[in-house]
Write a protein that holds these residues in place. Structure first.
Motif, PDB file in Angstrom:
ATOM      1  N   THR A 125       0.840  -1.080   0.699  1.00  0.00           N
ATOM      2  CA  THR A 125       0.106  -0.060   0.409  1.00  0.00           C
ATOM      3  C   THR A 125       0.849   1.361  -0.169  1.00  0.00           C
ATOM      4  O   THR A 125       2.229   1.614   0.792  1.00  0.00           O
ATOM      5  CB  THR A 125      -0.876   0.030   1.284  1.00  0.00           C
ATOM      6  OG1 THR A 125      -0.263  -0.023   2.496  1.00  0.00           O
ATOM      7  CG2 THR A 125      -1.732  -1.087   1.171  1.00  0.00           C
ATOM      8  N   ILE A 126       0.413   2.474  -0.601  1.00  0.00           N
ATOM      9  CA  ILE A 126       0.988   3.385  -0.391  1.00  0.00           C
ATOM     10  C   ILE A 126      -0.125   5.038  -0.481  1.00  0.00           C
ATOM     11  O   ILE A 126      -0.588   5.060  -0.738  1.00  0.00           O
ATOM     12  CB  ILE A 126       1.679   3.664  -2.759  1.00  0.00           C
ATOM     13  CG1 ILE A 126       2.788   2.696  -2.725  1.00  0.00           C
ATOM     14  CG2 ILE A 126       2.658   5.127  -2.022  1.00  0.00           C
ATOM     15  CD1 ILE A 126       3.616   2.926  -4.088  1.00  0.00           C
ATOM     16  N   SER A 127       0.524   5.123   1.112  1.00  0.00           N
ATOM     17  CA  SER A 127      -0.380   6.217   2.034  1.00  0.00           C
ATOM     18  C   SER A 127       0.170   7.876   1.464  1.00  0.00           C
ATOM     19  O   SER A 127       1.550   7.704   1.688  1.00  0.00           O
ATOM     20  CB  SER A 127      -0.505   5.339   2.744  1.00  0.00           C
ATOM     21  OG  SER A 127      -1.128   4.324   2.958  1.00  0.00           O
ATOM     22  N   ALA A 128      -0.430   8.675   1.674  1.00  0.00           N
ATOM     23  CA  ALA A 128      -0.549   9.586   1.274  1.00  0.00           C
ATOM     24  C   ALA A 128       0.477  10.251   3.108  1.00  0.00           C
ATOM     25  O   ALA A 128      -0.558   9.629   4.069  1.00  0.00           O
ATOM     26  CB  ALA A 128      -2.097  10.923   1.262  1.00  0.00           C
ATOM     27  N   VAL A 129       0.995  10.406   3.488  1.00  0.00           N
ATOM     28  CA  VAL A 129       1.217  11.038   4.680  1.00  0.00           C
ATOM     29  C   VAL A 129       1.510  13.009   4.381  1.00  0.00           C
ATOM     30  O   VAL A 129       2.025  13.219   4.026  1.00  0.00           O
ATOM     31  CB  VAL A 129       2.355  10.311   4.966  1.00  0.00           C
ATOM     32  CG1 VAL A 129       2.306   9.331   5.039  1.00  0.00           C
ATOM     33  CG2 VAL A 129       3.578  10.788   4.459  1.00  0.00           C
ATOM     34  N   ALA A 162       5.057   9.466   0.405  1.00  0.00           N
ATOM     35  CA  ALA A 162       3.888   9.140   0.518  1.00  0.00           C
ATOM     36  C   ALA A 162       5.022   7.674   1.102  1.00  0.00           C
ATOM     37  O   ALA A 162       5.884   8.350   1.914  1.00  0.00           O
ATOM     38  CB  ALA A 162       3.932   8.409  -0.476  1.00  0.00           C
TER      39      ALA A 162
END
Lengths: 213, 155
Positions: free
Chosen positions: A66-70, A89
């Motif tokens: 998973t690649i998530s916005a941070v 990310a």
């Protein structure tokens, strides 16, 4: 020497040939099983991200990345009309082996990011939505799925996460509305990544990387 | 006899070889691509400038003491694509409107048309892209145009 004793070598010879055939069959079966299910110890698996599809039937032991916005670290290069900015990310690897990402696949350049009023990406920015923001991935093309090689491969530890700043890999067109000033953007979902599972030196985070074409 | 021994060693050797091959590649071979879905709506976070940076070093000066024109100059900020020049005959803080031919400039200087007698204040704003406009920056000096010589003067 009795006739019984003379016959024994013949029987032994016959038994040996039978064992060889059976063993070959068994060996092949074991080999096939290992080939199909060589799970956690695999050293050079190829892992990719597809357009929302799972192909885990090939192995139940590989789990999605998973690649998530941070929100942190904050991007150093901020977007402006006609310019580029950083995208930050976090990549999560739930697999029990490291995964190395070498390229990403981008959505079309008409897939825009949604704007929010804060880094938490909770409240939408009025007038700066995914239909009006004009913020997209840099180097994206008119066709979804274009592949772009990272300047440096990123290796995420087994069961680990990696924070990465993608330098100037977000872009804003010159026509971006004033409503998008001072806005935080949730970048459009990548359509995939090219990644390999297996032993590799894990990238130290937070990392900096980019694709440049 | 030698052939029997070879066959016995062949068995574990074959099994080991196939087993090792199985651990190196997934069932589909090394070229197999495994598709993995991404979490919806995520892919990274970016942020934009809070406003277009304004120009700096805005100055207004007489082109000559015998003329009736004023030249405005400034230093370009980062990212600016065009500039708007505004003028006021009221004060340094009010009455500004677009200067004639002073909108959408691509250079960092502006020379007015021939002006009538009066006091003039100029200011400049930078524009990023098509619509992001910076704050206005007023020029350093008031300029006076007069029908008597010198026709253009500053304090």
């Amino acid at each position: 020497m009795s006739s019984r004793m003379r016959a024994r070598p013949q029987k032994l010879h016959k038994r040996t040939r039978f064992w060889s055939r059976r063993s070959i069959v068994v060996s092949a079966a074991i080999g096939a099983l290992l080939a199909g299910g060589g799970a956690y110890a695999a050293t050079s698996w190829v892992v990719g991200l597809g357009s929302g599809s799972n192909a885990l039937s090939q192995s139940a032991s590989v789990t999605n990345l998973t690649i998530s916005a941070v929100a942190t670290p904050s991007p150093s290069n901020l977007l402006f009309p006609g310019g580029t900015g950083d995208a930050v990310a976090t990549i999560t690897n739930p697999n029990p082996f490291p995964v190395t990402i070498t390229a990403v696949q981008l959505p079309a350049n008409t897939s825009y990011a949604a704007g929010f009023t804060s880094a938490a990406l909770g409240t939408p920015q009025s007038g700066c939505s995914s239909t009006t923001s004009d913020v997209a991935w840099n180097f994206a093309t008119g066709t979804s799925g274009s592949s772009h090689t990272l300047s440096s491969a990123l290796t995420v530890a087994a069961n680990g996460t990696l924070s990465v700043t993608l330098t100037n890999d977000a872009t804003m067109t010159a026509a971006a509305p004033v409503a998008c000033e001072g806005t935080f953007f949730s970048m459009p979902s990548l359509t995939g990544v090219t990644a390999t599972g297996g032993a590799a030196t894990v990238t130290t985070g937070p990392a900096t990387d980019s694709w440049t074409s | 006899m030698a052939r029997r021994v070879s066959a016995r060693w062949l068995v574990p050797t074959l099994a080991l070889t196939l087993g090792l091959l199985g651990q190196v590649q997934p069932a589909g071979g090394a070229a197999t691509k495994w598709s993995v879905a991404l979490k919806a709506g995520s892919g990274g976070e970016a942020a934009s400038l809070t406003a277009a940076p304004p120009p700096t070093g805005v100055t207004a000066a007489c082109v000559s003491t015998t003329g009736y024109t004023i030249k405005v100059s400034w230093t370009a900020p980062a990212h600016a694509s065009t500039y708007n020049v505004l003028v006021s005959t009221t004060s340094a803080s009010s009455g500004f409107g677009a200067a004639p031919s002073g909108t959408g400039l691509k250079t960092t200087t502006f020379t007015s048309a021939t002006l009538g007698a009066g006091n003039y204040w100029y200011e400049v704003a930078a524009v990023d892209g098509s619509s992001w406009t910076s704050s206005d920056v007023v020029a350093n000096l008031e300029t006076t145009i007069s029908t008597t010589t010198p026709h253009c003067k500053q304090p």
